[in-house]
Write a protein that holds these residues in place. Sequence first.
Motif, PDB file in Angstrom:
ATOM      1  N   GLY A  32       0.784  -1.238   0.000  1.00 40.88           N
ATOM      2  CA  GLY A  32       0.000   0.000   0.000  1.00 40.88           C
ATOM      3  C   GLY A  32       0.811   1.280   0.000  1.00 40.88           C
ATOM      4  N   LYS A  33       2.128   1.180  -0.135  1.00 43.75           N
ATOM      5  CA  LYS A  33       2.980   2.368  -0.128  1.00 43.75           C
ATOM      6  C   LYS A  33       3.674   2.537  -1.475  1.00 43.75           C
ATOM      7  CE  LYS A  33       3.704   2.267   4.691  1.00 43.75           C
ATOM      8  NZ  LYS A  33       4.023   2.740   5.834  1.00 43.75           N
ATOM      9  N   LEU A  34       3.798   3.790  -1.883  1.00 43.94           N
ATOM     10  CA  LEU A  34       4.468   4.120  -3.135  1.00 43.94           C
ATOM     11  C   LEU A  34       5.942   3.761  -3.051  1.00 43.94           C
ATOM     12  CD1 LEU A  34       4.415   5.591  -5.915  1.00 43.94           C
ATOM     13  CD2 LEU A  34       5.015   7.672  -4.650  1.00 43.94           C
ATOM     14  N   LYS A  35       6.406   3.001  -4.029  1.00 42.75           N
ATOM     15  CA  LYS A  35       7.814   2.617  -4.088  1.00 42.75           C
ATOM     16  C   LYS A  35       8.508   3.135  -5.334  1.00 42.75           C
ATOM     17  CE  LYS A  35       7.972   0.482  -0.271  1.00 42.75           C
ATOM     18  NZ  LYS A  35       8.748   1.021   0.826  1.00 42.75           N
ATOM     19  N   GLY A  36       7.731   3.386  -6.399  1.00 42.47           N
ATOM     20  CA  GLY A  36       8.362   3.822  -7.636  1.00 42.47           C
ATOM     21  C   GLY A  36       7.358   4.086  -8.736  1.00 42.47           C
ATOM     22  N   ILE A  37       7.886   4.184  -9.951  1.00 44.58           N
ATOM     23  CA  ILE A  37       7.062   4.422 -11.128  1.00 44.58           C
ATOM     24  C   ILE A  37       7.660   3.653 -12.298  1.00 44.58           C
ATOM     25  CG2 ILE A  37       8.329   6.532 -11.741  1.00 44.58           C
ATOM     26  CD1 ILE A  37       5.634   7.678 -12.789  1.00 44.58           C
TER      27      ILE A  37
ATOM     28  N   ILE B 138      12.963  -2.438 -14.292  1.00 44.56           N
ATOM     29  CA  ILE B 138      13.064  -1.393 -15.307  1.00 44.56           C
ATOM     30  C   ILE B 138      12.556  -0.027 -14.842  1.00 44.56           C
ATOM     31  CG2 ILE B 138      12.917  -3.078 -17.178  1.00 44.56           C
ATOM     32  CD1 ILE B 138      10.003  -1.952 -17.652  1.00 44.56           C
ATOM     33  N   GLY B 139      11.737  -0.003 -13.806  1.00 48.13           N
ATOM     34  CA  GLY B 139      11.161   1.254 -13.341  1.00 48.13           C
ATOM     35  C   GLY B 139      12.121   2.036 -12.459  1.00 48.13           C
ATOM     36  N   THR B 140      11.651   3.176 -11.988  1.00 57.33           N
ATOM     37  CA  THR B 140      12.421   4.002 -11.065  1.00 57.33           C
ATOM     38  C   THR B 140      11.912   3.743  -9.662  1.00 57.33           C
ATOM     39  OG1 THR B 140      12.684   5.724 -12.743  1.00 57.33           O
ATOM     40  CG2 THR B 140      13.020   6.383 -10.453  1.00 57.33           C
ATOM     41  N   LEU B 141      12.814   3.336  -8.786  1.00 55.23           N
ATOM     42  CA  LEU B 141      12.476   3.092  -7.389  1.00 55.23           C
ATOM     43  C   LEU B 141      13.245   4.079  -6.522  1.00 55.23           C
ATOM     44  CD1 LEU B 141      12.575  -0.802  -7.280  1.00 55.23           C
ATOM     45  CD2 LEU B 141      10.592   0.662  -7.567  1.00 55.23           C
ATOM     46  N   GLY B 142      12.551   4.677  -5.555  1.00 55.47           N
ATOM     47  CA  GLY B 142      13.201   5.650  -4.680  1.00 55.47           C
ATOM     48  C   GLY B 142      13.621   6.890  -5.443  1.00 55.47           C
ATOM     49  N   ASN B 143      14.042   7.917  -4.741  1.00 57.71           N
ATOM     50  CA  ASN B 143      14.477   9.179  -5.351  1.00 57.71           C
ATOM     51  C   ASN B 143      13.534   9.660  -6.453  1.00 57.71           C
ATOM     52  OD1 ASN B 143      16.784   9.328  -3.703  1.00 57.71           O
ATOM     53  ND2 ASN B 143      17.879   7.973  -5.102  1.00 57.71           N
ATOM     54  N   LEU B 144      12.238   9.577  -6.191  1.00 56.91           N
ATOM     55  CA  LEU B 144      11.253   9.965  -7.193  1.00 56.91           C
ATOM     56  C   LEU B 144      11.129  11.481  -7.289  1.00 56.91           C
ATOM     57  CD1 LEU B 144       8.491   7.383  -6.257  1.00 56.91           C
ATOM     58  CD2 LEU B 144      10.074   7.278  -8.180  1.00 56.91           C
ATOM     59  N   ILE B 145      10.909  11.944  -8.485  1.00 57.26           N
ATOM     60  CA  ILE B 145      10.660  13.366  -8.709  1.00 57.26           C
ATOM     61  C   ILE B 145       9.153  13.557  -8.545  1.00 57.26           C
ATOM     62  CG2 ILE B 145      10.809  15.262 -10.356  1.00 57.26           C
ATOM     63  CD1 ILE B 145      13.176  13.544 -11.599  1.00 57.26           C
ATOM     64  N   THR B 146       8.783  14.423  -7.618  1.00 60.32           N
ATOM     65  CA  THR B 146       7.364  14.586  -7.283  1.00 60.32           C
ATOM     66  C   THR B 146       6.972  16.060  -7.282  1.00 60.32           C
ATOM     67  OG1 THR B 146       7.763  14.781  -4.899  1.00 60.32           O
ATOM     68  CG2 THR B 146       7.454  12.550  -5.782  1.00 60.32           C
ATOM     69  N   VAL B 147       5.672  16.281  -7.290  1.00 61.55           N
ATOM     70  CA  VAL B 147       5.107  17.606  -7.056  1.00 61.55           C
ATOM     71  C   VAL B 147       4.045  17.459  -5.984  1.00 61.55           C
ATOM     72  CG1 VAL B 147       5.557  18.674  -9.300  1.00 61.55           C
ATOM     73  CG2 VAL B 147       3.492  17.321  -8.988  1.00 61.55           C
TER      74      VAL B 147
END
Length: 141
Positions: free
Chosen positions: A43-48, A71-80
Amino acid sequence: MVSKVRFLITKNPLTIDKGATIKQAVDIMSSNNVGSLAIMEDGKLKGIVTERDVIKAISKGISTSETVEKIGTLGNLITVNEDDSVFIAAEKMGKYNIRHLIVLGNDGNFIGIISIRDIIREKQVLNALSQTTEEEWTGSD
């Protein structure tokens, strides 16, 4: 009035569980006509994972039976933040050369994803673009 990011979220956020396959991600993106999915764990965001990630993976010969976190991006996500202006979102997309941004609520929790497509459909952005001359776009005098 400056448009806020929260008004660009037009769909409920689509997610995929960490451990799911790239093929499952492609199926979800295709059937929902979206270009990204939030990767979740417990239930927690891990990546995109995005359509670009899938294309790069295929070009490298990575099997679609591999997991999305490969293949996705995990952690250090660019967010708004949901209260950020559309300008801030567009600026981040340009700065980081990305097409999708994770949107966090004021409580810091994941509430959605916006895309460059969402930004260019925004009425104030279209109005500003329509009032810009070709010389301003190209930098010629």
